[in-house]
Scaffold this motif. Sequence first.
Motif, PDB file in Angstrom:
ATOM      1  N   SER A   1     -15.713   4.589   9.051  1.00 11.01           N
ATOM      2  CA  SER A   1     -15.729   3.896   7.760  1.00 11.01           C
ATOM      3  C   SER A   1     -15.256   2.451   7.857  1.00 11.01           C
ATOM      4  O   SER A   1     -15.011   1.817   6.824  1.00 11.01           O
TER       5      SER A   1
ATOM      6  N   ARG B   1     -17.795  -0.027   6.036  1.00 12.23           N
ATOM      7  CA  ARG B   1     -17.341  -0.254   4.670  1.00 12.23           C
ATOM      8  C   ARG B   1     -16.159  -1.209   4.692  1.00 12.23           C
ATOM      9  O   ARG B   1     -15.378  -1.174   5.599  1.00 12.23           O
TER      10      ARG B   1
ATOM     11  N   GLN C   1      -9.635   2.233   4.074  1.00  8.31           N
ATOM     12  CA  GLN C   1      -8.174   2.260   4.001  1.00  8.31           C
ATOM     13  C   GLN C   1      -7.654   3.682   4.187  1.00  8.31           C
ATOM     14  O   GLN C   1      -6.669   3.908   4.899  1.00  8.31           O
ATOM     15  N   GLN C   2      -8.317   4.655   3.581  1.00  7.99           N
ATOM     16  CA  GLN C   2      -7.906   6.045   3.760  1.00  7.99           C
ATOM     17  C   GLN C   2      -8.020   6.467   5.222  1.00  7.99           C
ATOM     18  O   GLN C   2      -7.170   7.204   5.730  1.00  7.99           O
TER      19      GLN C   2
ATOM     20  N   HIS D   1       0.812  -1.216   0.000  1.00 11.84           N
ATOM     21  CA  HIS D   1       0.000   0.000   0.000  1.00 11.84           C
ATOM     22  C   HIS D   1       0.849   1.272   0.000  1.00 11.84           C
ATOM     23  O   HIS D   1       0.341   2.348  -0.326  1.00 11.84           O
TER      24      HIS D   1
ATOM     25  N   SER E   1      -6.650   6.117  -4.525  1.00 12.50           N
ATOM     26  CA  SER E   1      -6.958   4.801  -5.084  1.00 12.50           C
ATOM     27  C   SER E   1      -7.438   3.829  -4.005  1.00 12.50           C
ATOM     28  O   SER E   1      -7.827   2.707  -4.317  1.00 12.50           O
ATOM     29  N   LEU E   2      -7.409   4.255  -2.762  1.00 10.56           N
ATOM     30  CA  LEU E   2      -7.788   3.397  -1.648  1.00 10.56           C
ATOM     31  C   LEU E   2      -9.278   3.510  -1.348  1.00 10.56           C
ATOM     32  O   LEU E   2      -9.928   4.506  -1.686  1.00 10.56           O
ATOM     33  N   SER E   3      -9.806   2.505  -0.678  1.00  7.83           N
ATOM     34  CA  SER E   3     -11.186   2.575  -0.207  1.00  7.83           C
ATOM     35  C   SER E   3     -11.281   3.588   0.934  1.00  7.83           C
ATOM     36  O   SER E   3     -10.270   4.015   1.505  1.00  7.83           O
ATOM     37  N   GLY E   4     -12.504   3.949   1.290  1.00  7.54           N
ATOM     38  CA  GLY E   4     -12.692   4.885   2.394  1.00  7.54           C
ATOM     39  C   GLY E   4     -12.116   4.363   3.699  1.00  7.54           C
ATOM     40  O   GLY E   4     -11.489   5.107   4.462  1.00  7.54           O
TER      41      GLY E   4
END
Length: 241
Positions: free
Chosen positions: A169, A241, A144-145, A132, A139-142
């Motif tokens: 999230s 999520r 992951q962000q 990562h 480019s990451l999911s919510g």
Amino acid sequence: MIDIGIAGLGVRHAGGDAALADVTLHLPAGQFCAVLGASGAGKSTLLRAAAALVDASEGRILYDGRAADRALPRRIGLIPQDFGLCGRASVAQNVMAVADIASWRRFTGLYPHPDRDRAARLLAGLGLDETHLGRRADSLSGGQQQRVAVARALVHRPAIILADEPVASLDPATSEATLALLRDEARSLGATVLCSLHQPALARQFADRIVMLDAGRVVFDGTPAALDGHAAPPRVRVVAR
């Protein structure tokens, strides 16, 4: 280690309505305080005021008995609701771009090994492996962000951690792992934590103290055990999520 003293704090929205009213709290250094309340109760405003990002209309906030100064932002690890990441930058660049790292390092990418190692360890603890690190944040999911934002807040060893719904999230298991890491890092640093949450169960599990807000006012302030005898906070929708 820094304690936070909030005395008679009032904050008004641009239209004049009160976002916070007569909030008085003392957060001893090293305490993990969770803030509960429905959406619009004033949780985010309280954290932004503690970060000296909004001006008080009444009252004051003191840090170790002193008003905020220019050095305060360097001592705060802030986890905003919107994550506050630079989408075009990599995960590694976002995590390393903290207040106490010289600006030339941000542009050259020549970060000290201890800082790089700490960033990698925090990300790994949040379930983000080395693949990562080079990815763009957008480019990451919510979820992951959100975890990248948590690592960024912790990497420079803050004395105060202000976390605004840091697991909103995340799924339940990842939420628990994330809050466990945040709590453990705070304990190792002696950091004072003010963390807004929608989930009373998580507040009971991880916080030393719980404050509940309703319409900008404190309606409960006590231990997790004492919350069990208090009227349940309003039900809110939790998005995983």
